[in-house]
Scaffold this motif. Structure first.
Motif, mmCIF file in Angstrom:
data_model
loop_
_atom_site.group_PDB
_atom_site.id
_atom_site.type_symbol
_atom_site.label_atom_id
_atom_site.label_comp_id
_atom_site.label_asym_id
_atom_site.label_seq_id
_atom_site.Cartn_x
_atom_site.Cartn_y
_atom_site.Cartn_z
ATOM 1 N N ASN A 160 0.741 -1.367 0.201
ATOM 2 C CA ASN A 160 0.063 0.027 -0.144
ATOM 3 C C ASN A 160 0.722 1.230 -0.026
ATOM 4 O OD1 ASN A 160 0.961 0.039 2.665
ATOM 5 N ND2 ASN A 160 -0.812 -0.158 3.531
ATOM 6 N N GLY A 161 2.211 1.236 -0.081
ATOM 7 C CA GLY A 161 2.986 2.390 0.063
ATOM 8 C C GLY A 161 3.712 2.651 1.018
ATOM 9 N N ASN A 162 3.134 2.489 2.225
ATOM 10 C CA ASN A 162 3.362 2.863 3.799
ATOM 11 C C ASN A 162 4.575 2.154 4.133
ATOM 12 O OD1 ASN A 162 1.013 4.094 3.606
ATOM 13 N ND2 ASN A 162 -0.250 2.555 4.927
ATOM 14 N N TYR A 163 5.306 2.975 4.806
ATOM 15 C CA TYR A 163 6.406 2.651 5.972
ATOM 16 C C TYR A 163 6.439 3.213 7.130
ATOM 17 C CZ TYR A 163 8.199 7.318 5.125
ATOM 18 O OH TYR A 163 8.155 8.614 5.338
ATOM 19 N N ALA A 164 6.723 2.422 8.032
ATOM 20 C CA ALA A 164 6.684 3.150 9.597
ATOM 21 C C ALA A 164 7.834 2.671 10.248
ATOM 22 C CB ALA A 164 5.526 2.584 10.334
ATOM 23 N N PHE A 165 8.577 3.557 11.244
ATOM 24 C CA PHE A 165 9.377 3.209 12.301
ATOM 25 C C PHE A 165 8.773 3.465 13.584
ATOM 26 C CE2 PHE A 165 11.619 4.909 8.451
ATOM 27 C CZ PHE A 165 12.612 3.783 8.048
ATOM 28 N N GLY A 166 8.884 2.476 14.189
ATOM 29 C CA GLY A 166 8.142 2.773 15.723
ATOM 30 C C GLY A 166 9.136 2.283 16.688
ATOM 31 N N GLY A 167 8.596 2.694 17.891
ATOM 32 C CA GLY A 167 9.471 2.347 19.166
ATOM 33 C C GLY A 167 10.700 3.467 19.116
ATOM 34 N N LEU A 168 10.495 4.666 18.718
ATOM 35 C CA LEU A 168 11.856 5.434 18.469
ATOM 36 C C LEU A 168 11.767 6.272 19.843
ATOM 37 C CD1 LEU A 168 11.256 6.811 15.076
ATOM 38 C CD2 LEU A 168 12.893 5.130 15.621
ATOM 39 N N ALA A 169 13.040 6.643 20.565
ATOM 40 C CA ALA A 169 13.205 7.452 21.333
ATOM 41 C C ALA A 169 13.195 8.592 20.935
ATOM 42 C CB ALA A 169 14.604 7.292 21.881
ATOM 43 N N PRO A 170 12.664 9.793 21.961
ATOM 44 C CA PRO A 170 12.898 11.233 21.371
ATOM 45 C C PRO A 170 14.065 11.296 20.898
ATOM 46 C CG PRO A 170 11.713 10.975 23.566
ATOM 47 C CD PRO A 170 12.428 9.724 23.178
ATOM 48 N N GLY A 171 14.226 12.232 19.684
ATOM 49 C CA GLY A 171 15.447 12.623 19.261
ATOM 50 C C GLY A 171 15.391 13.410 17.791
ATOM 51 N N ALA A 172 16.413 13.392 17.192
ATOM 52 C CA ALA A 172 16.466 14.217 16.115
ATOM 53 C C ALA A 172 16.741 13.239 14.887
ATOM 54 C CB ALA A 172 17.552 15.297 16.029
ATOM 55 N N TYR A 173 15.918 12.882 13.878
ATOM 56 C CA TYR A 173 16.140 12.095 12.916
ATOM 57 C C TYR A 173 15.755 12.769 11.561
ATOM 58 C CZ TYR A 173 15.339 9.112 16.935
ATOM 59 O OH TYR A 173 15.614 8.327 18.059
ATOM 60 N N THR A 174 16.441 11.953 10.537
ATOM 61 C CA THR A 174 16.414 12.194 9.121
ATOM 62 C C THR A 174 15.921 11.022 8.388
ATOM 63 O OG1 THR A 174 18.177 13.745 9.048
ATOM 64 C CG2 THR A 174 17.626 13.015 6.930
ATOM 65 N N LEU A 175 14.871 11.226 7.448
ATOM 66 C CA LEU A 175 14.341 10.187 6.680
ATOM 67 C C LEU A 175 14.855 10.307 5.250
ATOM 68 C CD1 LEU A 175 10.805 10.088 7.678
ATOM 69 C CD2 LEU A 175 12.295 8.566 8.447
ATOM 70 N N THR A 176 15.281 9.456 4.709
ATOM 71 C CA THR A 176 15.875 9.402 3.326
ATOM 72 C C THR A 176 15.428 8.297 2.394
ATOM 73 O OG1 THR A 176 17.957 10.279 4.223
ATOM 74 C CG2 THR A 176 18.235 9.548 1.988
ATOM 75 N N GLU A 177 14.738 8.591 1.089
ATOM 76 C CA GLU A 177 14.191 7.736 0.427
ATOM 77 C C GLU A 177 15.499 7.380 -0.519
ATOM 78 O OE1 GLU A 177 10.804 7.541 -3.099
ATOM 79 O OE2 GLU A 177 12.612 9.269 -2.954
ATOM 80 N N GLN A 178 15.675 6.017 -0.731
ATOM 81 C CA GLN A 178 16.480 5.469 -1.799
ATOM 82 C C GLN A 178 15.878 5.452 -3.177
ATOM 83 O OE1 GLN A 178 18.382 1.650 -0.349
ATOM 84 N NE2 GLN A 178 19.446 2.431 0.918
ATOM 85 N N GLN A 179 16.084 6.323 -3.977
ATOM 86 C CA GLN A 179 15.459 6.425 -5.198
ATOM 87 C C GLN A 179 15.136 5.115 -5.874
ATOM 88 O OE1 GLN A 179 14.362 9.529 -5.933
ATOM 89 N NE2 GLN A 179 13.016 8.464 -7.563
ATOM 90 N N PRO A 180 13.855 4.874 -5.956
ATOM 91 C CA PRO A 180 13.350 3.536 -6.677
ATOM 92 C C PRO A 180 13.745 3.508 -8.206
ATOM 93 C CG PRO A 180 11.457 4.995 -6.317
ATOM 94 C CD PRO A 180 12.561 5.578 -5.630
ATOM 95 N N ALA A 181 14.099 2.535 -8.692
ATOM 96 C CA ALA A 181 14.610 2.303 -10.053
ATOM 97 C C ALA A 181 13.359 2.382 -10.863
ATOM 98 C CB ALA A 181 15.189 0.907 -10.221
ATOM 99 N N GLY A 182 13.695 3.312 -12.219
ATOM 100 C CA GLY A 182 12.758 3.543 -12.938
ATOM 101 C C GLY A 182 11.663 4.902 -12.710
ATOM 102 N N TRP A 183 11.955 5.578 -11.552
ATOM 103 C CA TRP A 183 11.349 6.685 -11.232
ATOM 104 C C TRP A 183 12.438 7.786 -10.869
ATOM 105 C CZ3 TRP A 183 6.381 6.439 -10.721
ATOM 106 C CH2 TRP A 183 5.656 5.099 -10.599
#
Length: 184
Positions: A160-183
């Motif tokens: 369904n295109g969804n992703y999730a990261f759970g159980g994280l401690a408070p902090g400073a985070y960066t999300l980076t997409e690995q560019q999908p092939a063909g897009w």
């Protein structure tokens, strides 16, 4: 006390929720003869833990990490000399006479980050009706938790295109997409 430290400052502030039913262990030795002393208790509905009537001695108080929480800050109180603070523990408490007060265990609610990857057909930066999702895309979470612990996690988008990261401690985070092939 054991409490939910909503602002992660190590202080049981007004409006922060107490945590009931947390197991607290006390162990150590009696000053008079060196004999071992051990007690097990639990926090009240107000998050209060206490051991009353213990003999003078040197003790360690250990909290059993409550389910559903991440470890927060331990804040030593006053009155019991020599406190050594560790992860969910106060050690070397020299208890005589009045004992010690306000040795508190702060806990944190885990956080989460989530989203989805989709084909932005009209290139407006918003997922519109009928724009298809893209499964199988790798998302990398990196950063640092409040206590300085580094974080490096990966997730892959579901059907369904969804992703999730759970159980994280408070902090400073960066999300980076690995560019999908063909897009692009």
């Amino acid at each position: 006390f054991v409490y939910e430290d909503a602002d992660n400052d190590g202080f049981f502030d007004a409006g922060e929720a107490p945590i009931a039913g947390v197991t607290i262990l006390l162990s150590g030795t009696r000053s008079s003869d060196g004999s071992p002393v051990s007690f097990v208790g639990a926090t009240s509905g107000a998050g209060l833990w206490q051991f009353v009537g213990i003999p003078a001695g040197t003790y360690t108080v250990t909290e059993i990490q409550p389910f559903g929480y991440l470890d927060g800050r331990e804040t030593p109180g006053a009155g019991a000399g020599g406190a050594v603070v560790g992860n969910d523990v106060f050690g070397g408490l020299d208890v005589a006479g009045m004992g010690g007060l306000n040795y508190n265990f702060g806990e944190l609610r885990p956080a989460s980050l989530s989203g989805y990857v989709y084909f932005d057909v009209d290139n407006d930066g918003e997922a519109g009706f009928g724009e298809p999702v893209i499964p199988g895309v790798v998302i990398v979470l990196s950063g640092t938790a409040w206590d300085g612990a580094p974080a490096l996690l990966t997730a892959t988008t579901l059907a369904n295109g969804n992703y999730a990261f759970g159980g994280l401690a408070p902090g400073a985070y960066t999300l980076t997409e690995q560019q999908p092939a063909g897009w692009l």
